[in-house]
Design a protein around this motif. Structure first.
Motif, PDB file in Angstrom:
ATOM      1  N   ALA A 248     -60.199  32.858 -17.457  1.00 54.55           N
ATOM      2  CA  ALA A 248     -60.855  32.161 -16.351  1.00 54.55           C
ATOM      3  C   ALA A 248     -62.245  32.741 -16.096  1.00 54.55           C
ATOM      4  N   LEU A 249     -62.365  34.056 -16.135  1.00 52.05           N
ATOM      5  CA  LEU A 249     -63.663  34.695 -15.905  1.00 52.05           C
ATOM      6  C   LEU A 249     -64.646  34.342 -17.016  1.00 52.05           C
ATOM      7  N   ARG A 250     -64.169  34.309 -18.251  1.00 57.18           N
ATOM      8  CA  ARG A 250     -65.022  33.904 -19.371  1.00 57.18           C
ATOM      9  C   ARG A 250     -65.536  32.479 -19.167  1.00 57.18           C
ATOM     10  N   ALA A 251     -64.638  31.609 -18.725  1.00 59.75           N
ATOM     11  CA  ALA A 251     -65.026  30.210 -18.496  1.00 59.75           C
ATOM     12  C   ALA A 251     -66.052  30.110 -17.373  1.00 59.75           C
ATOM     13  N   GLN A 252     -65.831  30.821 -16.292  1.00 63.66           N
ATOM     14  CA  GLN A 252     -66.742  30.741 -15.150  1.00 63.66           C
ATOM     15  C   GLN A 252     -68.155  31.162 -15.522  1.00 63.66           C
ATOM     16  N   TYR A 253     -68.271  32.317 -16.163  1.00 62.38           N
ATOM     17  CA  TYR A 253     -69.600  32.867 -16.457  1.00 62.38           C
ATOM     18  C   TYR A 253     -70.318  32.054 -17.536  1.00 62.38           C
ATOM     19  N   GLY A 254     -69.570  31.590 -18.532  1.00 64.85           N
ATOM     20  CA  GLY A 254     -70.190  30.806 -19.595  1.00 64.85           C
ATOM     21  C   GLY A 254     -70.528  29.386 -19.194  1.00 64.85           C
ATOM     22  N   TRP A 255     -69.569  28.694 -18.569  1.00 66.54           N
ATOM     23  CA  TRP A 255     -69.820  27.298 -18.199  1.00 66.54           C
ATOM     24  C   TRP A 255     -70.852  27.168 -17.089  1.00 66.54           C
ATOM     25  N   ALA A 256     -71.043  28.219 -16.295  1.00 63.81           N
ATOM     26  CA  ALA A 256     -72.101  28.165 -15.284  1.00 63.81           C
ATOM     27  C   ALA A 256     -73.441  27.841 -15.934  1.00 63.81           C
ATOM     28  N   ASP A 269     -76.658  11.186 -12.589  1.00 66.94           N
ATOM     29  CA  ASP A 269     -76.787  11.379 -11.149  1.00 66.94           C
ATOM     30  C   ASP A 269     -75.634  12.258 -10.670  1.00 66.94           C
ATOM     31  N   PHE A 270     -75.832  13.569 -10.782  1.00 63.10           N
ATOM     32  CA  PHE A 270     -74.763  14.513 -10.463  1.00 63.10           C
ATOM     33  C   PHE A 270     -75.407  15.844 -10.109  1.00 63.10           C
ATOM     34  N   ASP A 271     -74.787  16.580  -9.182  1.00 67.57           N
ATOM     35  CA  ASP A 271     -75.311  17.877  -8.751  1.00 67.57           C
ATOM     36  C   ASP A 271     -74.865  18.962  -9.732  1.00 67.57           C
ATOM     37  N   PHE A 272     -75.525  19.026 -10.885  1.00 71.40           N
ATOM     38  CA  PHE A 272     -75.163  20.023 -11.885  1.00 71.40           C
ATOM     39  C   PHE A 272     -75.480  21.443 -11.406  1.00 71.40           C
ATOM     40  N   TRP A 273     -76.555  21.607 -10.621  1.00 66.52           N
ATOM     41  CA  TRP A 273     -76.889  22.934 -10.132  1.00 66.52           C
ATOM     42  C   TRP A 273     -75.764  23.474  -9.242  1.00 66.52           C
ATOM     43  N   GLY A 274     -75.282  22.649  -8.333  1.00 66.58           N
ATOM     44  CA  GLY A 274     -74.179  23.062  -7.485  1.00 66.58           C
ATOM     45  C   GLY A 274     -72.920  23.343  -8.287  1.00 66.58           C
ATOM     46  N   TRP A 275     -72.683  22.524  -9.315  1.00 71.56           N
ATOM     47  CA  TRP A 275     -71.536  22.708 -10.210  1.00 71.56           C
ATOM     48  C   TRP A 275     -71.621  24.077 -10.881  1.00 71.56           C
ATOM     49  N   GLY A 276     -72.796  24.402 -11.403  1.00 71.58           N
ATOM     50  CA  GLY A 276     -72.971  25.687 -12.059  1.00 71.58           C
ATOM     51  C   GLY A 276     -72.867  26.859 -11.097  1.00 71.58           C
ATOM     52  N   MET A 277     -73.432  26.696  -9.892  1.00 74.88           N
ATOM     53  CA  MET A 277     -73.385  27.772  -8.914  1.00 74.88           C
ATOM     54  C   MET A 277     -71.959  28.071  -8.475  1.00 74.88           C
ATOM     55  N   HIS A 278     -71.139  27.037  -8.346  1.00 77.60           N
ATOM     56  CA  HIS A 278     -69.746  27.259  -7.950  1.00 77.60           C
ATOM     57  C   HIS A 278     -69.052  28.169  -8.955  1.00 77.60           C
ATOM     58  N   ARG A 279     -69.274  27.945 -10.220  1.00 73.26           N
ATOM     59  CA  ARG A 279     -68.653  28.755 -11.255  1.00 73.26           C
ATOM     60  C   ARG A 279     -69.281  30.142 -11.335  1.00 73.26           C
ATOM     61  N   TYR A 280     -70.602  30.201 -11.212  1.00 74.80           N
ATOM     62  CA  TYR A 280     -71.257  31.504 -11.246  1.00 74.80           C
ATOM     63  C   TYR A 280     -70.809  32.389 -10.089  1.00 74.80           C
ATOM     64  N   GLU A 281     -70.714  31.824  -8.912  1.00 72.29           N
ATOM     65  CA  GLU A 281     -70.317  32.620  -7.747  1.00 72.29           C
ATOM     66  C   GLU A 281     -68.894  33.152  -7.886  1.00 72.29           C
ATOM     67  N   LYS A 282     -68.008  32.345  -8.492  1.00 71.36           N
ATOM     68  CA  LYS A 282     -66.652  32.841  -8.740  1.00 71.36           C
ATOM     69  C   LYS A 282     -66.686  33.990  -9.745  1.00 71.36           C
ATOM     70  N   ALA A 283     -67.502  33.836 -10.793  1.00 67.54           N
ATOM     71  CA  ALA A 283     -67.611  34.898 -11.786  1.00 67.54           C
ATOM     72  C   ALA A 283     -68.169  36.169 -11.156  1.00 67.54           C
ATOM     73  N   ALA A 284     -69.193  36.039 -10.333  1.00 65.67           N
ATOM     74  CA  ALA A 284     -69.801  37.211  -9.692  1.00 65.67           C
ATOM     75  C   ALA A 284     -68.780  37.944  -8.831  1.00 65.67           C
ATOM     76  N   ARG A 285     -67.954  37.173  -8.114  1.00 68.18           N
ATOM     77  CA  ARG A 285     -66.906  37.814  -7.305  1.00 68.18           C
ATOM     78  C   ARG A 285     -65.908  38.546  -8.194  1.00 68.18           C
ATOM     79  N   GLY A 286     -65.603  37.963  -9.341  1.00 69.62           N
ATOM     80  CA  GLY A 286     -64.671  38.602 -10.257  1.00 69.62           C
ATOM     81  C   GLY A 286     -65.214  39.895 -10.834  1.00 69.62           C
ATOM     82  N   PHE A 287     -66.460  39.894 -11.251  1.00 75.26           N
ATOM     83  CA  PHE A 287     -67.060  41.092 -11.833  1.00 75.26           C
ATOM     84  C   PHE A 287     -67.182  42.232 -10.820  1.00 75.26           C
TER      85      PHE A 287
END
Length: 302
Positions: A248-256, A269-287
């Motif tokens: 899960a952590l690998r997916a979060q950091y990479g897919w961000a 027409d999609f909020d890709f930045w928000g999509w990426g930030m959601h995953r990055y923030e989860k990864a940051a919490r994990g690390f």
């Protein structure tokens, strides 16, 4: 019928679809558009590529080959036509319900989803490798070369990422055919079994990434992660569950990074930045969590 002259011209070039009686757009798809096309001869799904596959590391030939292999494994739709010149893949329409995140709170759905993954992983081997460590590095280089926007602090977790890589590669798991993008909408449940769709990022990989990716994409609770690992492995060890969590952590950091590239390059027409930030923030919490070192130690064990 979908009222789109460009789509009509496209479908007219695929003989199997020329006698269509129904065309409807399907939801989902952030790198392509998907349409259900009904003809007197059958019910099909047309996947029409939209985004820059080069930037995202998508191999359309491998996608087609692996979709065929998934069908042979009894877990995917049949391939009827592949027109790379048109950016079109035509597959059979699967009857069932596309899952949503909340679907996995049903133990029966969770079990059927895990069984589908086991069928896929035991099936014919796939074309190509999927290594999130290599992909993350390639995505990061694309961001650097193109000058794409990146959140402050992303690279601060490089040491944590390297630690995860050392643990995963020290005792590599068996490489199996993986979808690698099993978010909820890529599971189709007919009530008796679950089918898997969308093989854009498919390739040979370890099952822990496959399972972990779903647990983070579908917002599993810690208890659901353990239940999913049990449904897949039978009697998972502490190390098995830890490896899924690292998946899960690998997916979060990479897919961000995928999200940040799409935010800078896609016309969807999609909020890709928000999509990426959601995953990055989860990864940051994990690390940075108190349990990160314990997780690495558990995953390093058998």
């Amino acid at each position: 019928m979908a009222d789109d002259p460009e789509l009509d011209r496209l479908l007219d070039q695929v003989p199997r679809l020329s006698s269509r009686v129904l065309v409807e757009e399907l939801s989902g798809g952030l790198t392509n558009r998907n349409y259900r096309v009904v003809t007197p001869e059958g019910d099909f799904v047309v996947r029409w590529s939209g985004s820059d596959a080069t930037l995202l590391g998508i191999d359309r030939d491998a996608e087609c080959a692996n979709t065929r292999a998934a069908h042979e494994a009894g877990v995917g739709a049949e391939v009827f036509d592949y027109r790379p010149d048109l950016g079109v893949l035509v597959i059979g329409y699967l009857t069932g319900t596309s899952l949503v995140d909340e679907s996995f709170t049903d133990p029966g759905v969770l079990r059927r989803a895990a069984e589908a993954c086991r069928r896929l992983h035991a099936g014919p081997q796939f074309t190509g490798e999927f290594d999130m460590f290599a992909r993350q590095a390639a995505y990061r280089e694309t961001v650097r070369e193109r000058g794409f926007r990146l959140p402050d602090g992303y690279d601060d977790h490089a040491d944590g990422w390297a630690a995860v890589r050392r643990v995963v590669e020290a005792r590599p798991r068996r490489s199996v055919p993986c979808n690698n993008d099993l978010l909820a909408g890529n599971f189709i449940d007919d009530g008796e079994r679950v089918w898997l769709i969308d093989y854009e990022y498919s390739g040979r990989n370890d099952a822990d990434f496959e399972l972990g990716n779903t647990t983070t994409e579908c917002e599993f609770t810690p208890e659901m992660v353990e239940a999913y690992a049990e449904a897949y492995y039978g009697t998972p060890s502490r190390g098995d569950v830890a490896r899924v969590r690292l998946g899960a952590l690998r997916a979060q950091y990479g897919w961000a990074l995928w999200g940040f590239i799409q935010a800078a390059s896609s016309d969807f027409d999609f909020d890709f930045w928000g999509w990426g930030m959601h995953r990055y923030e989860k990864a940051a919490r994990g690390f940075t969590s108190d349990g990160f070192e314990r997780l690495l130690a558990d995953a390093a064990g058998r």
